[in-house]
Scaffold this active site. Structure first.
Site, mmCIF file in Angstrom:
data_model
loop_
_atom_site.group_PDB
_atom_site.id
_atom_site.type_symbol
_atom_site.label_atom_id
_atom_site.label_comp_id
_atom_site.label_asym_id
_atom_site.label_seq_id
_atom_site.Cartn_x
_atom_site.Cartn_y
_atom_site.Cartn_z
ATOM 1 N N GLU A 322 -12.008 -24.013 37.579
ATOM 2 C CA GLU A 322 -13.165 -24.830 37.209
ATOM 3 C C GLU A 322 -14.455 -24.023 37.058
ATOM 4 O O GLU A 322 -15.127 -24.088 36.017
ATOM 5 C CB GLU A 322 -13.374 -25.920 38.262
ATOM 6 N N ALA A 369 -3.833 -16.418 26.469
ATOM 7 C CA ALA A 369 -4.166 -15.361 27.430
ATOM 8 C C ALA A 369 -3.949 -15.800 28.868
ATOM 9 O O ALA A 369 -4.222 -15.028 29.787
ATOM 10 C CB ALA A 369 -5.623 -14.923 27.239
ATOM 11 N N LYS A 415 3.532 -3.588 31.101
ATOM 12 C CA LYS A 415 4.433 -3.755 32.240
ATOM 13 C C LYS A 415 5.680 -4.555 31.874
ATOM 14 O O LYS A 415 6.626 -4.641 32.663
ATOM 15 C CB LYS A 415 3.684 -4.430 33.395
ATOM 16 N N ASN A 452 -3.713 -1.460 30.816
ATOM 17 C CA ASN A 452 -4.780 -1.894 31.720
ATOM 18 C C ASN A 452 -6.111 -1.998 30.990
ATOM 19 O O ASN A 452 -6.391 -1.224 30.067
ATOM 20 C CB ASN A 452 -4.913 -0.901 32.878
ATOM 21 N N GLY A 455 -12.398 -2.863 33.971
ATOM 22 C CA GLY A 455 -13.365 -3.857 34.432
ATOM 23 C C GLY A 455 -12.856 -5.273 34.463
ATOM 24 O O GLY A 455 -13.610 -6.195 34.790
#
Length: 635
Positions: A322, A369, A415, A452, A455
């Site tokens: 939320e 995503a 991965k 990766n 940030g």
């Protein structure tokens, strides 16, 4: 040339206007004198006086109403010179017509008008040039001798712009002593009066020789190795060092070139700027209804920002968190007030909720995503990986196909290649389902696989920064562990680009550059914090965490790589999978997850993803936790 009826004079501009009136008179006088070889016949003196009076009355009015005195002449450019030429030409033509009208169109020496135009143009431009030369060679250098003695690394376009910005500041913190450049041919040359003292290889010596206190790196496109060498020289000499902001931000007007920032880890990695096919992306996003799942996450939120640039008809932000969803919706509402935004709190595992989203908003493009991504966390919670990363992706893809979505782009990970952990295996399973569904669907399904992201939430960089701020130690799993890295905007932009390249069923692999040793990353961050690795901050090796590998891969055996129209995106040769077989395997996984049978989950995952090589064979969730975290069960 634009005429304005609004005139507001400061004292300085009034002086400039007064000077221009004098120059108008001088130009006409010298034009007349040149026309008659400095001997004006007595019979033509009335003609001379009439012409001078008309010039002094008409031309200043034209100058006033042209907006010429709204220009900031300290920033004068070629375009300002063109404006002056337009104003001088207009004033000469108008005053000429008025003079001819007053003389009832009797003949008047035309050469006088030409000479008057040329002289006035030269005098007006010269007055501006003389002031600017005096300001930049006398006033500004004298003003900027009190700041820190500073070297600018990079005697190119960025260095030139930076020097100009620093000189324009009233109380600059930098006194520019010289330039340094990697091109030896520039040594000894001058840029805006400042000498190029040497090459970047001589930086350490020059810092000592010229008592330098600050170094500003003005090479926005410097490679990572070059940037690291410059930083190491500065650290060795114990001087402060900063760099310019990203050139894309400067071009887009987000920040000024004078907004110098600290060097960060992204600068040292030296990622090249992304060149996107803006027209192709706009073609499939502009005016479309776009849905982004995981919209509040690191990658999802940046995808939303990038999509918003291409004016979608509607942007649907879907996430189960939320507060982060509120934050990205608020941000986009402020930056794109006219865009139609729909923040939706939902879980991709809820079929009924997804039906509502697709029925209500009818998305045409979907960026998926949403996923659980933290390797150790998923090792402790394998059931959630199955229900979210696999079942959730399956539900979303099926809804997209059923509701006629045009483009569906799923975010995957390196991965997923030869996975040794449940997170990677779950993402590989989702890849397989999407590829299989693509063969049976009208929807254009594509998958984008990358490593990766610097940030991102929970990534190694924020963790290292927290540990450094706390005084250490910095924890690294293994001295030889390496990873591929890219920045959040870079990854998100390439995802958008890949979305318009695919024909359906492909897996795209992003160019991740060279892999980076995590221990090197830790040492660089410690150095950037002004501390010495292994002295001020200790680095401790804790051992590989559950499911981790020393290095990641980007390809599964049998996946051939082919180039695409974008040099940073490669496509894997399509491997055909039977949808019925994949669906049956996923159904079996979902049943195992529903019963919380960890052994069955692992067995089913290995059947679906044969290359999955788990590091252990747990019998249950409890036994898994006992093996991975025995400290939890110590009484």
């Amino acid at each position: 040339m634009k005429f304005s009826t609004t005139i507001s004079f400061s004292r300085r501009r009034l002086l400039v206007f007064g000077l221009d009136v004098v120059l108008i008179g001088l130009a006409f006088v010298f034009a007349f004198l040149l026309r008659f070889d400095f001997t004006v016949p007595a019979a033509l003196l009335p003609l001379f006086r009439q012409g001078l009076l008309v010039s002094l009355m008409i031309k200043p009015l034209v100058f006033l109403f042209s907006g010429l005195y709204r220009n900031l002449w300290r920033y004068a450019s070629l375009q300002d010179g063109v404006e002056i030429a337009k104003v001088v030409t207009a004033s000469t033509v108008i005053s000429g017509f008025v003079l001819m009208y007053l003389r009832h169109f009797a003949p008047y020496p035309r050469s006088i008008f030409i000479l008057d135009w040329f002289l006035l143009l030269a005098l007006i431009m010269s007055s501006r040039l003389v002031w600017r030369v005096y300001r930049e060679t006398v006033i500004m250098p004298r003003r900027n001798t009190v700041g820190q003695r500073t070297l600018i690394v990079g005697a190119g376009e960025a260095g030139s712009l930076l020097l100009k910005e620093i000189r324009r500041q009233q109380d600059s913190a930098f006194n520019i002593v010289g330039f340094v450049d990697d091109d030896p041919q520039k040594t000894g040359m001058k840029l805006h009066g400042i000498t190029v003292l040497g090459t970047t290889k001589e930086l350490a010596r020059l810092i000592g020789s010229y008592s330098i206190e600050d170094v500003i790196i003005a090479i926005p496109t410097a490679a990572g190795n070059a940037m690291r060498d410059i930083v190491k020289s500065c650290e060795h000499c114990k001087v402060r060092f900063k760099t310019l902001p990203a050139i894309s931000d400067i071009i887009e007007g987000k920040i000024s070139i004078s907004q110098i920032k600290d060097v960060d880890i992204c600068d040292l990695l030296g990622r090249d700027p992304i060149e996107l096919d803006q027209a192709a992306i706009r073609n499939y996003l502009e005016g479309k209804r776009v849905l982004v799942t995981g919209a509040a996450g690191s990658i999802g939120s940046e995808i939303c920002r990038q999509v918003a640039r291409f004016n979608p008809a509607k942007l649907v932000l879907l996430d189960s968190a939320e507060t982060p969803l509120y934050q990205i919706e608020k941000e986009l509402s402020e930056t794109h007030p006219d865009m139609r935004l729909a923040p939706v709190l939902a879980d991709i595992r809820q079929a009924g909720r997804l039906d509502y989203v697709f029925e209500t908003f009818l998305p045409e493009v979907v960026f998926h995503a949403a996923a659980y991504k933290h390797v150790p966390m998923i090792e402790y919670n394998p059931v959630e990986a199955v229900t979210n990363n696999i079942m959730g992706s399956r539900l979303l893809a099926e809804k997209a196909s059923a509701f006629g979505v045009q483009n569906f782009v799923m975010i995957s990970t390196d991965k997923a290649v030869n996975p040794t952990n449940i997170m990677g295996a779950s993402k590989r399973a989702a890849e397989l389902f999407v590829q299989a569904l693509a063969r049976e669907s009208q929807t254009n399904f594509t998958t984008v696989r990358f490593g990766n992201v610097l940030g991102s939430n929970g990534s190694v960089i924020p963790l290292f920064k927290e540990q450094i701020a706390a005084g250490g130690p910095v924890t690294v799993t293994h001295p030889d562990v390496i990873r591929y890295f890219m920045t959040i905007p870079e990854a998100s932009q390439l995802v958008l680009q890949a979305g318009c390249i695919g024909n359906g069923g492909e897996i795209f692999v992003l160019d991740m550059g060279e892999p980076v040793k995590i221990v090197d990353l830790a040492e660089e961050l410690i150095s950037l914090s002004g501390l010495t690795p292994h002295e001020d901050i200790e680095i401790v090796f804790t051992g590989l965490r559950p499911g981790e590998k020393l290095y990641e891969e980007l390809l599964v055996a049998g996946e051939g790589v082919k180039p695409t129209v974008h040099h940073k995106i490669k496509v894997l040769e399509s491997v055909e999978y039977d949808l019925g077989t994949i669906v049956a395997a996923v159904d079996k996984l979902v049943i195992a997850a529903a019963s919380a049978d960890t052994r069955e989950v692992m067995d089913s995952l290995q059947q679906l993803v044969p290359e999955f090589s788990p590091q252990y064979s747990p019998d249950s969730v409890t036994q898994t936790l006992r093996k991975l975290r025995p400290d939890i069960f110590v009484k």
